[in-house]
Design a protein around this motif. Structure first.
Motif, PDB file in Angstrom:
ATOM      1  N   ASN A 199       0.824  -1.216   0.000  1.00 43.82           N
ATOM      2  CA  ASN A 199       0.000   0.000   0.000  1.00 43.82           C
ATOM      3  C   ASN A 199       0.855   1.263   0.000  1.00 43.82           C
ATOM      4  O   ASN A 199       0.509   2.261  -0.649  1.00 43.82           O
ATOM      5  CB  ASN A 199      -0.937  -0.005   1.207  1.00 43.82           C
ATOM      6  N   LEU A 203       0.829   4.131  -2.863  1.00 38.26           N
ATOM      7  CA  LEU A 203       0.667   5.559  -2.566  1.00 38.26           C
ATOM      8  C   LEU A 203       1.727   6.392  -3.274  1.00 38.26           C
ATOM      9  O   LEU A 203       1.404   7.382  -3.958  1.00 38.26           O
ATOM     10  CB  LEU A 203       0.741   5.769  -1.049  1.00 38.26           C
ATOM     11  N   THR A 206       1.364   6.287  -7.116  1.00 38.24           N
ATOM     12  CA  THR A 206       0.194   7.062  -7.554  1.00 38.24           C
ATOM     13  C   THR A 206       0.495   8.546  -7.553  1.00 38.24           C
ATOM     14  O   THR A 206       0.169   9.271  -8.504  1.00 38.24           O
ATOM     15  CB  THR A 206      -1.014   6.774  -6.637  1.00 38.24           C
ATOM     16  N   LEU A 216      -6.105   5.810  -6.617  1.00 43.32           N
ATOM     17  CA  LEU A 216      -5.424   5.260  -5.451  1.00 43.32           C
ATOM     18  C   LEU A 216      -6.340   4.326  -4.675  1.00 43.32           C
ATOM     19  O   LEU A 216      -5.928   3.241  -4.251  1.00 43.32           O
ATOM     20  CB  LEU A 216      -4.925   6.384  -4.541  1.00 43.32           C
ATOM     21  N   LEU A 220      -5.450   0.138  -3.508  1.00 40.25           N
ATOM     22  CA  LEU A 220      -5.096  -0.167  -2.125  1.00 40.25           C
ATOM     23  C   LEU A 220      -5.718  -1.492  -1.696  1.00 40.25           C
ATOM     24  O   LEU A 220      -6.786  -1.871  -2.177  1.00 40.25           O
ATOM     25  CB  LEU A 220      -5.560   0.954  -1.189  1.00 40.25           C
ATOM     26  N   ILE A 231      -4.499   6.196   4.435  1.00 37.10           N
ATOM     27  CA  ILE A 231      -3.566   6.375   3.320  1.00 37.10           C
ATOM     28  C   ILE A 231      -4.123   7.393   2.324  1.00 37.10           C
ATOM     29  O   ILE A 231      -3.398   8.253   1.815  1.00 37.10           O
ATOM     30  CB  ILE A 231      -3.287   5.030   2.630  1.00 37.10           C
ATOM     31  N   LEU A 232      -5.416   7.320   2.081  1.00 41.48           N
ATOM     32  CA  LEU A 232      -6.056   8.275   1.178  1.00 41.48           C
ATOM     33  C   LEU A 232      -5.967   9.692   1.740  1.00 41.48           C
ATOM     34  O   LEU A 232      -5.752  10.654   0.998  1.00 41.48           O
ATOM     35  CB  LEU A 232      -7.518   7.882   0.953  1.00 41.48           C
ATOM     36  N   ALA A 235      -2.558  11.064   1.209  1.00 42.03           N
ATOM     37  CA  ALA A 235      -2.282  11.419  -0.186  1.00 42.03           C
ATOM     38  C   ALA A 235      -2.581  12.886  -0.458  1.00 42.03           C
ATOM     39  O   ALA A 235      -1.974  13.497  -1.347  1.00 42.03           O
ATOM     40  CB  ALA A 235      -3.102  10.537  -1.123  1.00 42.03           C
ATOM     41  N   PRO A 238       0.907  14.855   1.462  1.00 35.75           N
ATOM     42  CA  PRO A 238       2.024  13.910   1.593  1.00 35.75           C
ATOM     43  C   PRO A 238       3.189  14.417   2.431  1.00 35.75           C
ATOM     44  O   PRO A 238       3.874  13.636   3.088  1.00 35.75           O
ATOM     45  CB  PRO A 238       2.452  13.660   0.146  1.00 35.75           C
TER      46      PRO A 238
END
Length: 334
Positions: A199, A203, A206, A216, A220, A231-232, A235, A238
């Motif tokens: 994952n 990330l 992407t 994304l 995942l 994680i989203l 994004a 970052p």
């Protein structure tokens, strides 16, 4: 009585693995390989560790020899493993690799044979026959559902990348289910760590490609220790988000390398750090004298070793310096 027999089995396999660990390519042995003055010296050192003659000038033959060594190891230890699923966890990824090759070859009207690897839970030829005939019921685990969905996606979209993502999702789901069924906490943690690594890679890739959040979300995987929702969220920010969710985890250095890659740094270094984080998890097995953990860690160490041998031999063949090759080697739990 059953528990006593099972404990005896674990004791036997643990003792055997500890003995086999003496032939692993330790950091000291790897340094000797890096500093070797000739290919003959490298070959002798590898043969001392039980490897056949490996020639980087013939990459396909070298890969075939390493594959044969891997297959022999899995077969050998499979005979004494208290639970065959501890071996299956290292085999099933080849089922999914082969399924990808077979489906894409069928879509392109070509033969997949050159891409197939006969190291899965089911023979590559048998899998090919099942996929091409549509008779999937005899395939192991959730593979029938995985192949059916991937084929449907490929037939509908003609996009092999989407088909591969479907198979990867099923692969990690399969691994998580196998780990759960064994009841092994160590194996569950190993699978979770691999999913976390996958994952984090998704990330960074992407973001580097400039893809959006919807893309994304589609790549995942579930069942890691870091939720896809987190994680989203990372994004979108970052710079700080990566450290916030990965800083407290074993992936802290990988996340730092990921941030550097987003700013034009080395993607190779990032990939290496992800692999090293998985090895760090496996290193914990050195503190466990008994049970399935030593077996699983040893098999994973061999997987890393095969990768490192290829990196080293190909690097020497390309004339790379020991320093450059050393920087590309994956950390091993040995």
């Amino acid at each position: 009585m059953a528990n006593k027999i099972k404990d005896t089995d674990y004791l036997a396999i643990s003792a055997r693995v500890r003995a086999m660990e003496t032939t692993l390519l330790t950091a000291e042995r790897m340094e000797r390989l890096l500093e070797a003055r000739s290919d003959e010296e490298v070959s002798k050192l590898l043969q001392d560790c039980g490897y056949p003659e490996l020639d980087a000038a013939r990459p396909e033959a070298m890969d075939a020899a390493l594959s044969q060594a891997r297959e022999e190891l899995l077969t050998d230890l499979g005979d004494g493993a208290p639970d065959p699923r501890y071996i299956d966890i290292f085999k099933l990824k080849y089922d999914y690799h082969n399924a990808k090759a077979i489906l894409k070859a069928a879509a392109m009207g070509t033969s997949p044979d050159r891409m197939l690897m006969d190291m899965g839970r089911i023979g590559a030829a048998e899998l090919k026959t099942a996929v091409e005939s549509g008779e999937l019921d005899k395939l192991p685990g959730v593979l029938p559902a995985a192949v059916a969905e991937a084929k449907s996606v490929l037939d509908t979209t003609r996009d092999p990348q989407l088909s591969d993502i479907v198979l990867d999702r099923w692969m990690y789901r399969d691994m998580a289910q196998v780990a759960e069924d064994t009841g092994s906490q160590f194996l569950r943690g190993y699978v979770e760590t691999q999913i976390d690594a996958a994952n984090l890679r998704a990330l960074i890739r992407t973001l580097r490609m400039g893809k959006n959040a919807d893309f994304l979300a589609g790549v995942l995987f579930e069942s890691g220790t870091v939720e896809p929702a987190a994680i989203l969220a990372a994004a979108n920010h970052p710079a700080g988000g990566l450290n916030e969710i990965y800083g407290p985890t074993r992936f802290a250095q990988a996340a730092e390398a990921g941030e550097a890659a987003l700013k034009g740094g080395s993607l190779t270094e990032f990939e290496k750090r992800c692999d090293d984080a998985v090895s760090d998890y496996l290193a914990g097995a050195q503190m466990i004298p008994f049970g399935e953990a030593p077996l699983l860690a040893y098999l994973a160490a061999r997987e890393t070793e095969y990768t490192n041998i290829r990196i080293l031999l190909m690097g020497r063949a390309a004339g790379l310096s020991p320093e450059v090759i050393r920087s590309r080697l994956r950390r091993t739990c040995a």
